[in-house]
Structures are given as structure tokens and as C-alpha cells.
Write a protein that holds these residues in place. Structure first.
Motif, PDB file in Angstrom:
ATOM      1  N   ALA A 177       0.723  -1.244  -0.046  1.00 11.44           N
ATOM      2  CA  ALA A 177      -0.027  -0.082  -0.141  1.00 11.44           C
ATOM      3  C   ALA A 177       1.073   1.279   0.076  1.00 11.44           C
ATOM      4  O   ALA A 177       0.665   2.235  -0.771  1.00 11.44           O
ATOM      5  N   CYS A 178       2.003   1.342   0.794  1.00 16.64           N
ATOM      6  CA  CYS A 178       2.866   2.418   0.579  1.00 16.64           C
ATOM      7  C   CYS A 178       3.456   2.666  -0.401  1.00 16.64           C
ATOM      8  O   CYS A 178       3.874   3.809  -0.965  1.00 16.64           O
ATOM      9  N   SER A 179       3.915   1.417  -1.163  1.00 14.76           N
ATOM     10  CA  SER A 179       4.838   1.476  -2.335  1.00 14.76           C
ATOM     11  C   SER A 179       3.947   2.168  -3.451  1.00 14.76           C
ATOM     12  O   SER A 179       4.300   3.074  -4.132  1.00 14.76           O
ATOM     13  N   ILE A 180       2.373   1.658  -3.559  1.00 12.98           N
ATOM     14  CA  ILE A 180       1.500   2.145  -4.490  1.00 12.98           C
ATOM     15  C   ILE A 180       1.377   3.799  -4.078  1.00 12.98           C
ATOM     16  O   ILE A 180       1.348   4.461  -5.229  1.00 12.98           O
ATOM     17  N   SER A 181       1.109   4.000  -2.764  1.00 10.33           N
ATOM     18  CA  SER A 181       0.747   5.399  -2.720  1.00 10.33           C
ATOM     19  C   SER A 181       1.793   6.396  -2.931  1.00 10.33           C
ATOM     20  O   SER A 181       1.614   7.637  -3.609  1.00 10.33           O
ATOM     21  N   THR A 182       3.025   5.994  -2.685  1.00 13.93           N
ATOM     22  CA  THR A 182       4.290   6.745  -3.100  1.00 13.93           C
ATOM     23  C   THR A 182       4.414   6.922  -4.674  1.00 13.93           C
ATOM     24  O   THR A 182       4.806   8.005  -5.025  1.00 13.93           O
ATOM     25  N   ILE A 183       4.273   6.012  -5.313  1.00 18.86           N
ATOM     26  CA  ILE A 183       4.252   6.217  -6.825  1.00 18.86           C
ATOM     27  C   ILE A 183       3.345   6.955  -7.278  1.00 18.86           C
ATOM     28  O   ILE A 183       3.334   7.864  -8.303  1.00 18.86           O
ATOM     29  N   PHE A 184       1.935   6.763  -6.810  1.00 18.46           N
ATOM     30  CA  PHE A 184       0.916   7.536  -7.196  1.00 18.46           C
ATOM     31  C   PHE A 184       1.233   9.086  -6.968  1.00 18.46           C
ATOM     32  O   PHE A 184       0.749   9.999  -7.665  1.00 18.46           O
ATOM     33  N   ALA A 185       1.672   9.253  -5.640  1.00 15.60           N
ATOM     34  CA  ALA A 185       1.871  10.770  -5.288  1.00 15.60           C
ATOM     35  C   ALA A 185       3.169  11.578  -6.229  1.00 15.60           C
ATOM     36  O   ALA A 185       2.951  12.508  -6.549  1.00 15.60           O
ATOM     37  N   GLY A 186       4.067  10.529  -6.825  1.00 16.59           N
ATOM     38  CA  GLY A 186       4.924  11.174  -7.521  1.00 16.59           C
ATOM     39  C   GLY A 186       4.291  11.612  -8.864  1.00 16.59           C
ATOM     40  O   GLY A 186       4.482  12.581  -9.491  1.00 16.59           O
ATOM     41  N   ILE A 187       3.459  10.614  -9.356  1.00 20.19           N
ATOM     42  CA  ILE A 187       2.691  11.006 -10.839  1.00 20.19           C
ATOM     43  C   ILE A 187       1.859  12.185 -10.667  1.00 20.19           C
ATOM     44  O   ILE A 187       2.018  13.264 -11.360  1.00 20.19           O
ATOM     45  N   VAL A 188       1.173  12.240  -9.688  1.00 21.10           N
ATOM     46  CA  VAL A 188       0.199  13.399  -9.350  1.00 21.10           C
ATOM     47  C   VAL A 188       1.019  14.640  -9.142  1.00 21.10           C
ATOM     48  O   VAL A 188       0.570  15.597  -9.784  1.00 21.10           O
ATOM     49  N   THR A 189       1.830  14.730  -8.286  1.00 18.89           N
ATOM     50  CA  THR A 189       2.441  16.024  -8.083  1.00 18.89           C
ATOM     51  C   THR A 189       3.176  16.482  -9.278  1.00 18.89           C
ATOM     52  O   THR A 189       3.463  17.678  -9.351  1.00 18.89           O
ATOM     53  N   GLY A 190       4.097  15.455 -10.169  1.00 16.56           N
ATOM     54  CA  GLY A 190       4.460  15.706 -11.052  1.00 16.56           C
ATOM     55  C   GLY A 190       3.508  16.296 -12.227  1.00 16.56           C
ATOM     56  O   GLY A 190       3.945  17.523 -12.723  1.00 16.56           O
ATOM     57  N   LEU A 191       2.384  15.837 -12.218  1.00 15.93           N
ATOM     58  CA  LEU A 191       1.484  16.743 -13.045  1.00 15.93           C
ATOM     59  C   LEU A 191       0.983  18.043 -12.962  1.00 15.93           C
ATOM     60  O   LEU A 191       0.845  18.734 -13.651  1.00 15.93           O
ATOM     61  N   ILE A 192       0.921  18.098 -11.250  1.00 11.80           N
ATOM     62  CA  ILE A 192       0.571  19.575 -10.917  1.00 11.80           C
ATOM     63  C   ILE A 192       1.605  20.350 -11.045  1.00 11.80           C
ATOM     64  O   ILE A 192       1.250  21.459 -11.387  1.00 11.80           O
ATOM     65  N   GLY A 193       2.843  19.721 -10.815  1.00 15.92           N
ATOM     66  CA  GLY A 193       4.071  20.632 -10.952  1.00 15.92           C
ATOM     67  C   GLY A 193       4.312  21.030 -12.568  1.00 15.92           C
ATOM     68  O   GLY A 193       4.749  22.482 -12.478  1.00 15.92           O
ATOM     69  N   ARG A 194       3.839  20.457 -13.531  1.00 14.36           N
ATOM     70  CA  ARG A 194       4.216  20.846 -14.870  1.00 14.36           C
ATOM     71  C   ARG A 194       3.008  22.098 -14.933  1.00 14.36           C
ATOM     72  O   ARG A 194       3.486  22.684 -16.025  1.00 14.36           O
ATOM     73  N   ARG A 195       1.842  22.018 -14.580  1.00 10.32           N
ATOM     74  CA  ARG A 195       0.797  22.851 -14.567  1.00 10.32           C
ATOM     75  C   ARG A 195       0.973  24.249 -13.895  1.00 10.32           C
ATOM     76  O   ARG A 195       0.750  25.387 -14.346  1.00 10.32           O
ATOM     77  N   TYR A 196       1.456  24.073 -12.875  1.00  7.78           N
ATOM     78  CA  TYR A 196       1.651  25.215 -11.994  1.00  7.78           C
ATOM     79  C   TYR A 196       3.032  25.294 -11.305  1.00  7.78           C
ATOM     80  O   TYR A 196       3.959  24.495 -10.953  1.00  7.78           O
ATOM     81  N   ASN A 197       3.550  26.657 -11.163  1.00  6.40           N
ATOM     82  CA  ASN A 197       4.937  26.869 -10.833  1.00  6.40           C
ATOM     83  C   ASN A 197       5.127  27.249  -9.312  1.00  6.40           C
ATOM     84  O   ASN A 197       4.446  27.935  -8.824  1.00  6.40           O
ATOM     85  N   ILE A 198       5.736  26.263  -8.448  1.00  7.91           N
ATOM     86  CA  ILE A 198       5.508  26.146  -7.263  1.00  7.91           C
ATOM     87  C   ILE A 198       6.820  27.086  -6.451  1.00  7.91           C
ATOM     88  O   ILE A 198       6.789  27.540  -5.635  1.00  7.91           O
ATOM     89  N   GLN A 199       7.655  27.707  -7.897  1.00  2.00           N
ATOM     90  CA  GLN A 199       8.592  28.681  -7.398  1.00  2.00           C
ATOM     91  C   GLN A 199       8.270  30.042  -7.177  1.00  2.00           C
ATOM     92  O   GLN A 199       8.985  30.868  -6.640  1.00  2.00           O
TER      93      GLN A 199
END
Length: 591
Positions: free
Chosen positions: A123-145
């Protein structure tokens, strides 16, 4: 729960310390500040994947709702689970680097968590990979800098941790154990991961802020130097302008010596090593020749790389930049250092900025040169003209004297040739010796006085020490001609006096007549523009004044004083230009 919260604070503190140390690394700061290519993305994956692995190892083991271990975790029991900050590193990596970095970081951290075991490993492994994909897509759209985005980033970290709790409840078996685990770890992990994300984003924003401030300061410094050197580089690459510019650059940078060259010679060198890096000598370092050939910036960190011909040269580091005009390398700007550690990144960026600004200034100087050449061509055309009536009158006078006074006719013929020769020389030179200008005046007077022997007298009172000094051609002769042609009435005998002396390090030349003078209205226009009047156009006065301004700038002056029926006085003030210096003035005018 409270005990776990404090333990988690300790764990996130380790990561924050690592993040702070990482932020001091120049390579990481450059990656954060610049666009991310494949190489940079791979580095980010490695960095934040490592953060995820460290989070796994420093996690707190929980078994049946109890904290059973606080040591470095390399193996988790079957009924155990880990409370850690793994999601924080993955989320920041995805937000900062985009989908590829998010996925890569999630895979590294997630798969590593799977190897440690425990009933929540999958469960932790799946949630970690899922978090990476989702935050990556968010990071491409929005500038956290961006400024004030830290709270938004923190909320994403909190959300990713909440999703992980949900996946544990859905996948981990048995459900009762999963539920009991979530009751214990949810609040501490959500709180700590949100807090850690906030701190990490603040560190990244601090990096960006520092870089922007540094660049702003460097830009301000470069523009300030460029502003101070602009009057000199506008004169082109010559000894005088380059020396002045080099002294300004030396004062405003950390360099120990500054050199400026053209394609063949050292034009200026100020600072240490001046004993063998001398102006007007051939280039002394192979490094400079290489920059001229390749047209790119080259940095040297050792004396051997500089390749100075003097073995014990005190210069141990250098930054040599091409100076370009219209994409052609026309010279170099060199910053030398006695110690290589003084040549840091900030100094290099400043120097590169100066190189670009100076190249632009040289292009402007080239444009200014073209304007001057065009204006000079117009002036030369005026100078080369001979008033046709003067020529015809001179020939008629000589012709009539051949029968009555052959000797005088021969002398006047010689004076006419001197007059023409002076006209041609003046059309070819920017500066000529004062004695040559006086020859031109005397030749003109000889021809005019032959026609009107009793109309006027001319006195020349010039300090003999000035006669070898240089002045613009056609400076005195047109003034004398103006006085003779326009100043005197038929009933009054005219007097013209030419004087020359040195005063306060300047040469002062005056022509003064006792003629009709000019009205105040006309006086305001003379020398400033051409005019239309029965007495003439004022072109000669305008011509003289413009040439003095173009050649000498503020060092020269032209002034007309006159009152009706009291005569006219023209005063010209020029720098004391010697023979060698005249070449520099001419170069400064033509480059």
C-alpha cells in the motif's frame, strides 16, 4: 500519538538539515533556478529519490499501535509498519521537476519501501508512486517557485499524505490492523509531511530569491560600470579611451589588473604586472590570441594556462572575453587575478555582462564613427572648395604683374601653389601643425594684399613654442578671410590681429578686427547655424566650431565676441596636442 509526533519532528529535521546543506551547493542552486533538461531531471530524480530512501530508513516502526523501534530501519516485521516522511520528498520532487521527476522519485522511494516489508509495504509503495505521478502533473501545470505558493504546496503535501492513509485502508490486510495503524499515524504523518513540504519549498524560494537579488546587484553593477565607461568606449578602441575605461573597471571589480586590447596591441593595462604588460606593445599571452581567434570567453585558473611570456608573472588567473562589433571580434577585455579563488561565479557573470555591454557600446561607437565620417566628408567637401572669384582674381593679379614686376609675380605664383597645397593637405588631415596653418594664412594674405595693398594690415603674434602643436586645418585662414571680405567699410583701413599663447594648459588662438562688427541678433546665430545675409552665410564659422566639438569635445571651445562698429573677436581654445598625441586624437575621431 504525541510521542510519535515528536519523533517525526526529529526525522523531518534530518531531512531539512540535508535540504539546507543541499541549497548551499552551487550545482543544485543552478538546477533549481534554470530550465530542466534531461540531465537536470535525472539529477533531481537521484536527489529526491535519495530523500525518499533516507525517509524509509529513518522511519519509526509501529506494530499493533505501539512504537517498538526508533533505530535505523532496515527490516520491518510482518505485522509492522513505518511512520515516515517519504511522501514529502516525492511530492517536492514532482512539484519541482514535473511528471518525469515525480514518477522516477516515486519509483525509487516506493520500490525501496516495498523491500523493507511489513503488512503496509504494498500500500505504501503504491501510494508513493501515485503521489509522484500526481504531484509531477501538478508541478508541470503550476509553478511552485512563485512567491506565496508555499501554502499551496503544503496543502498538496497534506493531500498526498491523506491519500496514502486512504490507500492503506483500502489495500492493507487485515483491515482492523490497518485502521488501528491509521488512527495512530495519520495526524503525526499528515502534520509533519505538510510542515516539511512547507519548509522545503521555503528553502527553494530562498534560493531563487538570493539568485534574483544577486543577479539584480550584478546587473546594477554592470550597468553602473557601463555608464561610467560609455564616454570612453564611444571613442572606439584607442589608448586614451581604453586606459580610462580600464581604470574604472579595476575600481569596480575584484580583479587585480585589467587589460584591453585590439586585434594586435595591448591598448591599456592597469593594475599589477604593469612592468611587462604595457600599452602599445604586442599581445603577450597566448590566451588572448586564442580568444581573438575563437571569439569566445576563456577562463584560466593557472599561470600556465595564461601563458604569459614572462615566467614569474604575478597573474595566476584570468577571464578573457571577446569584444565584438557587428559579430566581428575587434579586441578583448581581460580581468586578471593574483589568486585564482578571487575568480568566482559572481565575478565571472559580471565580466560576461560587461563584455556584452561593451560590445554594444563599440557597435554604437562604430555607428557614431559612420556619422562622423559622413559629417567629415561634408566638411572635407567644403574645405576642398576654392572660391572661384578668389582663384580668378589671383590669376588676374599675377598675370598683370608678369609685365610690370616679374619677381613679385613669381612670388605670388609660389604663394598660390602654397595656398592650393594647404587646401589639399587640410582636406586629407584631421590635425595639422599650427605653423602649416599659418603658412596657409600668409599665402592667402599675400594674394589678397597684392590686389588691395593699402586696404588693411595684418599682425601675427604667435608664441613660437606653439607652432609645432596641432590644430584642425582651416581654423585661422577662414577667420582672416571673413574679416577681410566682410568686416571693413571702404573708407576705413582695416586691422586684423592673430594672436596665440598658452594658458592653464591650453592653447588660446584669437583673431580680432576693428571692423563693422555684427548685431546682437546675428551674433547669437554665428557659429551655431548657417544664416542668410548680404555679408555671407556663416558656414565657415559653423564649420570651425563643429570640427572643434567633434575632435576635442569639452576640451575645446569656440567663442565669438562682437559689437556694432567696434569689431569682432573670435577666440579658440584647444588642448596642447603634441605630434604623438595627434595620432591618438585622429584615431579617436576615426575609430
Amino acid at each position: 500519538m504525541i510521542e510519535l509526533l515528536f519523533l517525526m519532528f526529529e526525522r523531518v529535521g534530518i531531512l531539512i538539515i540535508l535540504a539546507f546543506l543541499l541549497s548551499r551547493m552551487k550545482s543544485f542552486r543552478q538546477i533549481v533556478h534554470n530550465e530542466h533538461g534531461i540531465k537536470e531531471k535525472m539529477i533531481l530524480i537521484a536527489i529526491f529519490g535519495t530523500f525518499g530512501v533516507i525517509s524509509n530508513y529513518t522511519g519509526v516502526e509501529i506494530e499493533k499501535g505501539l512504537i517498538i523501534s526508533q533505530s535505523w530501519q532496515t527490516d520491518v516485521g510482518y505485522d509492522g509498519a513505518l511512520a515516515n516522511t517519504r511522501i514529502m520528498g516525492v511530492a517536492i520532487g514532482g512539484l519541482l521537476g514535473g511528471p518525469l521527476v515525480g514518477l522516477g522519485t516515486g519509483l525509487i522511494a516506493g520500490l525501496h519501501r516495498l523491500t523493507l516489508g511489513g503488512f503496509t509495504a504494498a500500500a505504501c509503495s503504491i501510494s508513493t508512486i501515485f503521489a509522484g505521478i500526481v504531484t509531477g502533473l501538478i508541478g508541470r501545470r503550476y509553478n511552485i517557485q512563485k512567491e506565496k505558493s508555499q501554502w499551496w504546496a503544503m496543502s498538496i503535501g497534506v493531500m498526498m499524505e491523506c491519500i496514502q492513509m486512504g490507500i492503506i485502508l483500502l489495500i492493507a490486510k487485515p483491515f482492523e490492523s490497518a485502521y488501528r495503524l491509521v488512527e495512530v499515524i495519520a495526524f503525526p504523518m499528515i502534520t509533519i509531511n505538510g510542515f516539511g513540504t512547507l519548509v522545503f519549498i521555503l528553502i527553494i524560494q530562498t534560493i531563487l530569491s538570493e539568485e534574483e537579488k544577486t543577479r539584480a546587484l550584478q546587473t546594477h553593477k554592470a550597468l553602473n560600470i557601463a555608464q561610467q565607461t560609455l564616454p570612453f568606449f564611444r571613442k572606439g578602441l584607442n589608448v586614451e579611451s581604453c586606459r580610462e575605461a580600464a581604470e574604472i573597471i579595476l575600481k569596480c571589480t575584484n580583479a587585480d589588473a585589467i587589460s584591453i586590447t585590439n586585434e594586435h596591441l595591448v591598448l591599456a593595462h592597469v593594475g599589477i604586472a604593469s612592468d611587462h604588460h604595457k600599452p602599445m606593445e604586442s599581445l603577450r599571452t597566448q590566451l588572448t590570441k586564442k580568444v581573438l581567434e575563437q571569439g569566445r570567453i576563456i577562463k584560466a585558473k593557472t599561470r600556465e594556462e595564461i601563458q604569459c611570456i614572462k615566467k614569474d608573472c604575478p597573474l595566476h588567473a584570468a577571464l578573457v572575453m571577446p569584444l565584438k562589433a557587428h559579430n566581428q571580434t575587434v579586441g578583448t577585455l581581460k580581468l586578471y587575478y593574483a589568486h585564482p579563488n578571487k575568480l568566482d561565479q559572481a565575478e565571472q557573470e559580471l565580466a560576461e555582462g560587461l563584455s556584452r555591454l561593451f560590445s554594444t557600446q563599440l557597435e554604437l561607437a562604430e555607428a557614431e564613427l559612420q556619422r562622423k565620417l559622413l559629417k567629415d566628408a561634408e566638411i572635407k567637401a567644403l574645405q576642398a572648395q576654392v572660391h572661384p572669384h578668389f582663384l580668378f582674381n589671383a590669376i588676374n593679379t599675377i598675370s598683370s604683374l608678369i609685365r610690370t614686376d616679374a619677381n613679385k609675380a613669381r612670388k605670388l605664383l609660389i604663394q598660390l601653389s602654397v595656398f592650393f597645397r594647404s587646401n589639399l593637405q587640410g582636406a586629407r588631415h584631421i590635425l595639422i601643425p599650427l605653423e602649416k596653418e599659418l603658412e596657409h594664412v600668409e599665402a592667402y594674405l599675400s594674394l589678397e594684399q597684392a590686389r588691395f595693398p593699402d586696404k588693411y594690415t595684418v599682425r601675427i603674434e604667435i608664441d613660437p613654442s606653439l607652432k609645432k602643436l596641432y590644430i584642425p586645418p582651416f581654423t585661422l585662414q577662414p577667420l582672416v578671410e571673413n574679416a577681410i571680405r566682410y568686416a571693413f567699410s571702404k573708407s576705413k583701413k582695416g586691422e586684423v590681429t592673430i594672436r596665440g599663447w598658452s594658458e592653464n594648459g591650453k592653447m588660446v588662438l584669437t583673431t580680432e578686427d576693428n571692423g563693422k562688427g555684427v548685431s546682437p541678433e546675428m551674433l547669437s546665430s554665428l557659429g551655431n547655424t548657417t544664416i542668410n545675409s548680404a555679408e555671407g552665410t556663416g558656414t565657415a564659422l559653423w564649420n570651425i566650431k563643429k570640427r572643434i566639438e567633434e575632435i576635442f569635445g569639452q576640451e575645446g571651445a569656440f567663442m565669438i565676441e562682437s559689437e556694432p562698429e567696434a569689431g569682432t573677436k573670435v577666440t579658440i581654445t584647444l588642448p596642447l596636442v603634441q605630434n604623438k598625441e595627434s595620432e591618438n586624437y585622429a584615431k579617436g575621431f576615426y575609430r
